[in-house]
Design an enzyme around this catalytic site. Sequence first.
Site, PDB file in Angstrom:
ATOM      1  N   ARG A 192      -2.254  -2.211   2.202  1.00 45.27           N
ATOM      2  CA  ARG A 192      -2.029  -0.885   1.986  1.00 45.27           C
ATOM      3  C   ARG A 192      -3.278  -0.035   1.433  1.00 45.27           C
ATOM      4  O   ARG A 192      -3.968  -0.707   0.555  1.00 45.27           O
ATOM      5  CB  ARG A 192      -0.829  -0.358   1.177  1.00 45.27           C
ATOM      6  CG  ARG A 192       0.600  -0.671   1.757  1.00 45.27           C
ATOM      7  CD  ARG A 192       0.823   0.339   2.768  1.00 45.27           C
ATOM      8  NE  ARG A 192       2.150   0.295   3.454  1.00 45.27           N
ATOM      9  CZ  ARG A 192       2.370  -0.499   4.619  1.00 45.27           C
ATOM     10  NH1 ARG A 192       1.501  -1.031   5.126  1.00 45.27           N
ATOM     11  NH2 ARG A 192       3.542  -0.529   5.104  1.00 45.27           N
ATOM     12  N   ILE A 212       2.766 -13.174   4.935  1.00 48.15           N
ATOM     13  CA  ILE A 212       1.486 -12.779   5.804  1.00 48.15           C
ATOM     14  C   ILE A 212       0.290 -13.597   5.078  1.00 48.15           C
ATOM     15  O   ILE A 212      -0.407 -14.169   5.833  1.00 48.15           O
ATOM     16  CB  ILE A 212       1.350 -11.367   5.746  1.00 48.15           C
ATOM     17  CG1 ILE A 212       2.466 -10.574   6.451  1.00 48.15           C
ATOM     18  CG2 ILE A 212      -0.256 -10.858   6.347  1.00 48.15           C
ATOM     19  CD1 ILE A 212       2.317  -8.997   6.601  1.00 48.15           C
ATOM     20  N   MET A 265       0.597 -13.874  -1.886  1.00 50.03           N
ATOM     21  CA  MET A 265       0.830 -15.164  -0.927  1.00 50.03           C
ATOM     22  C   MET A 265       2.357 -14.737  -0.549  1.00 50.03           C
ATOM     23  O   MET A 265       3.101 -15.817  -0.600  1.00 50.03           O
ATOM     24  CB  MET A 265       0.462 -16.343  -1.921  1.00 50.03           C
ATOM     25  CG  MET A 265       0.346 -17.547  -0.962  1.00 50.03           C
ATOM     26  SD  MET A 265      -0.945 -17.742   0.483  1.00 50.03           S
ATOM     27  CE  MET A 265      -2.046 -18.580  -0.055  1.00 50.03           C
ATOM     28  N   GLY A 266       2.633 -14.141   0.004  1.00 50.65           N
ATOM     29  CA  GLY A 266       3.749 -13.410   0.629  1.00 50.65           C
ATOM     30  C   GLY A 266       3.726 -14.298   2.182  1.00 50.65           C
ATOM     31  O   GLY A 266       2.656 -15.120   2.469  1.00 50.65           O
ATOM     32  N   GLU A 308      -4.986   8.055   4.525  1.00 53.37           N
ATOM     33  CA  GLU A 308      -4.673   7.472   5.841  1.00 53.37           C
ATOM     34  C   GLU A 308      -4.020   8.418   6.555  1.00 53.37           C
ATOM     35  O   GLU A 308      -2.749   8.884   6.194  1.00 53.37           O
ATOM     36  CB  GLU A 308      -3.951   6.107   5.616  1.00 53.37           C
ATOM     37  CG  GLU A 308      -3.908   5.365   7.183  1.00 53.37           C
ATOM     38  CD  GLU A 308      -3.168   4.168   6.626  1.00 53.37           C
ATOM     39  OE1 GLU A 308      -3.709   3.116   6.116  1.00 53.37           O
ATOM     40  OE2 GLU A 308      -2.221   3.715   7.590  1.00 53.37           O
ATOM     41  N   HIS A 344      -4.960   1.091  11.327  1.00 54.48           N
ATOM     42  CA  HIS A 344      -3.838   0.532  10.642  1.00 54.48           C
ATOM     43  C   HIS A 344      -3.008  -0.306  11.955  1.00 54.48           C
ATOM     44  O   HIS A 344      -1.781   0.060  12.593  1.00 54.48           O
ATOM     45  CB  HIS A 344      -2.725   1.641  10.238  1.00 54.48           C
ATOM     46  CG  HIS A 344      -1.757   0.913   9.318  1.00 54.48           C
ATOM     47  ND1 HIS A 344      -1.302   1.502   8.124  1.00 54.48           N
ATOM     48  CD2 HIS A 344      -1.084  -0.316   9.290  1.00 54.48           C
ATOM     49  CE1 HIS A 344      -0.251   0.743   7.594  1.00 54.48           C
ATOM     50  NE2 HIS A 344      -0.078  -0.319   8.384  1.00 54.48           N
TER      51      HIS A 344
HETATM   52  C1  DGY Z   1       3.994  -2.704   7.744  1.00 55.59           C
HETATM   53  O1  DGY Z   1       4.958  -3.031   8.452  1.00 55.59           O
HETATM   54  O2  DGY Z   1       4.302  -2.435   6.538  1.00 55.59           O
HETATM   55  C2  DGY Z   1       2.789  -2.809   8.471  1.00 55.59           C
HETATM   56  O3  DGY Z   1       1.820  -2.216   7.667  1.00 55.59           O
HETATM   57  C3  DGY Z   1       2.681  -1.926   9.778  1.00 55.59           C
HETATM   58  O4  DGY Z   1       1.656  -2.674  10.436  1.00 55.59           O
END
Ligand code: DGY
Length: 325
Positions: free
Chosen positions: A238, A158, A155-156, A267, A286
């Site tokens: 990630r 984003i 819960m940061g 990835e 991504h």
């Molecule tokens: C980040 O900035 O870490 C993101 O993954 C880029 O989309």
Amino acid sequence: MPLPLVLITHTLPEDWMAALEGRVRAVTGPVDATRFDPALETHLPEAEGIFCLLTIPIRADLLTRAPRLRVVSNMAVGYDNIDVPACTARGIPVGNTPGVLTEATADLTMALLMSAARGLPQSANDAREGRWSTWRPAGWLGMDLSGATLGIVGMGKIGKAVAIRAKAFGMRLVYSDEVASPEIETAVAAEKLPLEMLFRQSDIISLHCPLTAETRRLVNAETLRLMKPTAILINAARGPIVDTPALIVALRSEQIAAAALDVTDPEPLPPDHPLYSLPNCLIVPHIGSATHNTRRRMAELACDNLLAGLAGRRLPNCVNPEVYQ
Ligand code: DGY
């Protein structure tokens, strides 16, 4: 005084990098570099700054070849590509770009969530490929978001932006994090749960934690087994937070209903990777932060960090502030 030499691992739009004009001598890598360019490496002995993307590992061996290095600036909020302790040991501040990509990444998360919940890739394919013969009362059925439980792991910034969006869709919110977020609990009635309960209760799980030793393969055969057979997994954080082989087994056996991934492990995914063969897995390359404004702001913030480091000032966003102690 000669201008400081900076290695920029990728060619980026000139106007994004305007702040560096006349202030650094830049040596730039190719636009699609997948590794630290060998031509750039020859400049390591003189380099005072590195501007890199999240795809380029900055490890201790590279740092030892750059004895004059004074700053590493990552054009990303995540910095798992950088050996931060090795930078700290050398007194090198590391910059990242938090904040500016929060809304774009939360938007993309919602797009993945809605696409997976309503089976957009499959139904769009069926329409395009001639399988839309009639309006089917029991065809292309998906999940109602209203009333569904969204489990947010991490819960940061984003995670919070996703929670606020999901609340507007009538979702119930639960979350797991090391620290409680009382303000989000109040704002969207989110309930903090132990991870195991979150996995059991959620209809949709969305990952927003950083990649660390603790979160690597947090979604694995064991935790996937806790999920409902109707549940959907979203990863816009990630790739290595999810154990890919275990996810393939879970999707193939319909142990969970679907996954939508902005990030993968490995990835990028090779074109013949088994994940692509699964109809219940949506994969995008991504693109969480990929809007015109956001990518420009990330580059600008990374330039600010770089210039501050070169000038011996504190970076506006420093991930290892202990270098200043
Ligand atoms: C980040 O900035 O870490 C993101 O993954 C880029 O989309």
